[in-house]
Write a protein that holds these residues in place. Structure first.
Motif, PDB file in Angstrom:
ATOM      1  N   GLY A  37       0.815  -1.214   0.000  1.00 45.99           N
ATOM      2  CA  GLY A  37       0.000   0.000   0.000  1.00 45.99           C
ATOM      3  C   GLY A  37       0.848   1.262   0.000  1.00 45.99           C
ATOM      4  N   ASN A  38       1.947   1.261   0.761  1.00 45.51           N
ATOM      5  CA  ASN A  38       2.861   2.408   0.747  1.00 45.51           C
ATOM      6  C   ASN A  38       3.406   2.647  -0.649  1.00 45.51           C
ATOM      7  OD1 ASN A  38       3.053   0.904   3.486  1.00 45.51           O
ATOM      8  ND2 ASN A  38       3.766   2.969   3.999  1.00 45.51           N
ATOM      9  N   ARG A  41       0.733   4.156  -2.992  1.00 43.08           N
ATOM     10  CA  ARG A  41       0.485   5.581  -2.754  1.00 43.08           C
ATOM     11  C   ARG A  41       1.593   6.437  -3.383  1.00 43.08           C
ATOM     12  NH1 ARG A  41      -1.151   3.659   2.325  1.00 43.08           N
ATOM     13  NH2 ARG A  41       0.851   4.214   3.301  1.00 43.08           N
ATOM     14  N   LEU A  42       2.842   6.033  -3.199  1.00 46.05           N
ATOM     15  CA  LEU A  42       3.948   6.798  -3.781  1.00 46.05           C
ATOM     16  C   LEU A  42       3.902   6.755  -5.304  1.00 46.05           C
ATOM     17  CD1 LEU A  42       6.822   5.748  -1.361  1.00 46.05           C
ATOM     18  CD2 LEU A  42       5.786   8.016  -1.558  1.00 46.05           C
ATOM     19  N   ASP A  44       1.154   6.441  -7.106  1.00 46.83           N
ATOM     20  CA  ASP A  44       0.048   7.303  -7.511  1.00 46.83           C
ATOM     21  C   ASP A  44       0.415   8.787  -7.415  1.00 46.83           C
ATOM     22  OD1 ASP A  44      -1.481   5.066  -7.968  1.00 46.83           O
ATOM     23  OD2 ASP A  44      -2.585   5.184  -6.075  1.00 46.83           O
ATOM     24  N   GLN A  45       1.327   9.103  -6.509  1.00 47.61           N
ATOM     25  CA  GLN A  45       1.774  10.488  -6.346  1.00 47.61           C
ATOM     26  C   GLN A  45       2.873  10.872  -7.339  1.00 47.61           C
ATOM     27  OE1 GLN A  45       2.884  10.673  -2.194  1.00 47.61           O
ATOM     28  NE2 GLN A  45       0.814  10.159  -1.500  1.00 47.61           N
ATOM     29  N   THR A  66      10.650   0.808   1.881  1.00 44.37           N
ATOM     30  CA  THR A  66       9.190   0.674   1.959  1.00 44.37           C
ATOM     31  C   THR A  66       8.787   0.001   3.267  1.00 44.37           C
ATOM     32  OG1 THR A  66       9.001  -1.496   0.874  1.00 44.37           O
ATOM     33  CG2 THR A  66       9.174   0.430  -0.545  1.00 44.37           C
ATOM     34  N   GLU A  73       4.774   4.254  10.095  1.00 42.60           N
ATOM     35  CA  GLU A  73       3.333   4.528  10.059  1.00 42.60           C
ATOM     36  C   GLU A  73       2.552   3.660  11.029  1.00 42.60           C
ATOM     37  OE1 GLU A  73      -0.155   3.857   6.723  1.00 42.60           O
ATOM     38  OE2 GLU A  73       1.787   4.650   6.047  1.00 42.60           O
TER      39      GLU A  73
END
Length: 470
Positions: A37-38, A41-42, A44-45, A66, A73
């Motif tokens: 998931g991390n 997100r990166l 997608d950014q 990662t 988190e």
């Protein structure tokens, strides 16, 4: 005993208390996928291209940073020690050396550092930009030292009453590349362990892949000069045979796989995609899952075992074909496609290019001369536990259509660590001297390959992709 060389499982994230050397939590191993998931997100950014440019790697749960981001988190209590400096962060080599030196040294070598997603492979140092991106404080990271060089001394109270120089450090796959004397650009090896890892030396050139290979540091010379390699990482190969044994009970031991697979002429149309922890190179899909296709009432355990060995050979072929396509070198011997080369840091010549291959012994008396006469990259050198499987090695030679060479010493990962330490300690004088120690155990010559079987394999891989995403 004059010195120690350390080689280790790469990418695994380890934390320990600097004062007591105890770990506040278990290590997160390289195969762990909890940080998918991390990574998403990166990605997608829009960070993947920049991360790849700096590290030569991908945004994948495989890599250390990662895992550290996930820890920050999800386990703030543990991470508080990292932030305040009481807890050190590293890979397995760093932790081992901390224990060997009773905490006096917090170091890693460039080959291990290059697998963390925090190391700038062109600058040869930790990247402040990447540390910020993943939230890892630079003060927690180990000092990066040469792969061949004295990094510290063991504490007699911690290591057998001996004070010895820790003189060689390398990640397991880079150590195997060194132990196979793959020093010249285009030299290529495959280690068959839990996974299979194909590395091709590129000298001081950083070769960027457009097709799913990783660009990695092979080793750092004593003067700080970096040598590089292209790598294809296949996550599950030997582990698939272990799964047949432990998970399905089809085997009493892994060595039995060869004899059982030889009782059938082929897999009977069965295809096994061993994506038990997702797919690595060249497909890179953490959501892929293992799958078997083509089962009938006539399928036996022998067919399943043979399909597993075939899958290993197919996976390595996929990587080797890609190396050949992107570099014009490698065992597939195909024409080069376009690829970019970025000059690495200047310095002395990469260790080796020792000339003709070392003299070798084989069941065939012509094996040594045949090997020496072949151009660089025209053979695949193999090692690791599963390389003892003669059927698998023959299937591999068939799929690659080039000879496969297995050395007398198959544990070349440990040998490479010893070579690096011995060079630093003066046991050997040069990489050329090391190359002269290489001896051929057996050479597997290619026979006609099953291209239809490989095409079925690729169709099966496509169907296994994305399974965990629904």
């Amino acid at each position: 005993m004059t010195c120690i060389g350390v080689t280790n499982q790469r990418e695994t994230a380890v934390l320990w208390d600097r004062a007591t050397l105890t770990a506040p939590r278990r290590a997160i191993v390289w195969q762990d996928r909890r940080s998918a998931g991390n990574c998403a997100r990166l990605r997608d950014q829009g960070y993947e291209e920049r991360v790849a440019a700096l590290t030569g790697l991908r945004l994948d749960p495989y890599f250390t940073a990662t895992k550290l981001a996930w820890l920050a988190e999800n386990e703030p209590g543990v991470w508080a020690g990292v932030l305040d400096g009481s807890v050190a962060v590293g890979t397995v080599d760093s932790y081992l050396i901390a224990r060997l030196t009773s905490g006096r040294r917090h170091v890693t070598d460039a080959s291990n550092a290059s697998r963390t997603l925090l190391f700038d492979i062109e600058a040869g140092q930790w990247s402040a930009e990447l540390c910020d991106l993943f939230g890892v404080p630079p003060h927690a990271l180990p000092e990066v030292v040469p792969s061949a060089g004295i990094a510290g001394h063991t504490d007699p109270d911690a290591f057998l009453g001996l004070s010895l120089p820790v003189a060689g450090i390398a990640g397991d796959q880079q150590a195997a590349l060194f132990g196979q004397a793959c020093f010249a650009p285009g030299d290529i090896k495959c280690t068959y362990g839990t996974g299979s890892f194909v590395l091709s030396a590129t000298g001081h050139a950083i070769v960027r892949s457009a097709g799913g290979l990783l660009t990695t540091v092979a080793w750092m010379d004593s003067d700080g000069t970096l040598a590089y390699a292209l790598e294809g990482s296949v996550f599950v190969t030997g582990a698939a045979v272990q799964w047949l044994r432990d998970g399905l009970g089809l085997l009493d031991n892994a060595a039995q796989s060869e004899a059982l697979a030889r009782t059938v002429p082929d897999s009977g149309g069965v295809v096994f995609v061993p994506a038990l922890t997702g797919l690595g190179a060249p497909d890179w899909d953490p959501a892929a899952r293992g799958a078997m296709f083509g089962l009938t009432r006539g399928t036996t355990r022998a067919h399943l075992v043979r399909a597993t060995l075939e899958a290993i050979a197919f996976e390595v072929r996929d990587v080797a074909d890609l190396i050949a396509a992107e570099t014009g070198r490698g065992p597939a011997g195909r024409a080069a496609a376009a690829f970019s080369q970025v000059p690495g840091p200047s310095g002395s010549q990469v260790p080796g290019s020792p000339g003709p291959r070392a003299s070798a012994t084989d069941a065939s008396p012509s094996a040594a001369s045949a090997s020496a006469a072949m151009p660089s990259g025209a053979v695949l050198r193999v090692d690791g536990g599963a390389s003892a499987n003669d059927l698998l090695m023959q299937l591999q030679a068939d799929q690659l259509q080039v000879p496969v060479e297995r050395p007398e010493i198959m544990e070349t990962t440990a040998l490479g660590a010893a070579f690096l330490a011995g060079l630093a300690a003066g046991v050997w004088s040069s990489p050329a001297e090391l190359a002269d120690t290489w001896r051929l155990g057996r050479r597997f010559r290619p026979e006609p390959r099953d291209d239809e079987g490989h095409e079925r394999w690729r169709r099966a891989v496509d169907r296994a992709k994305g399974w965990a995403r629904g």
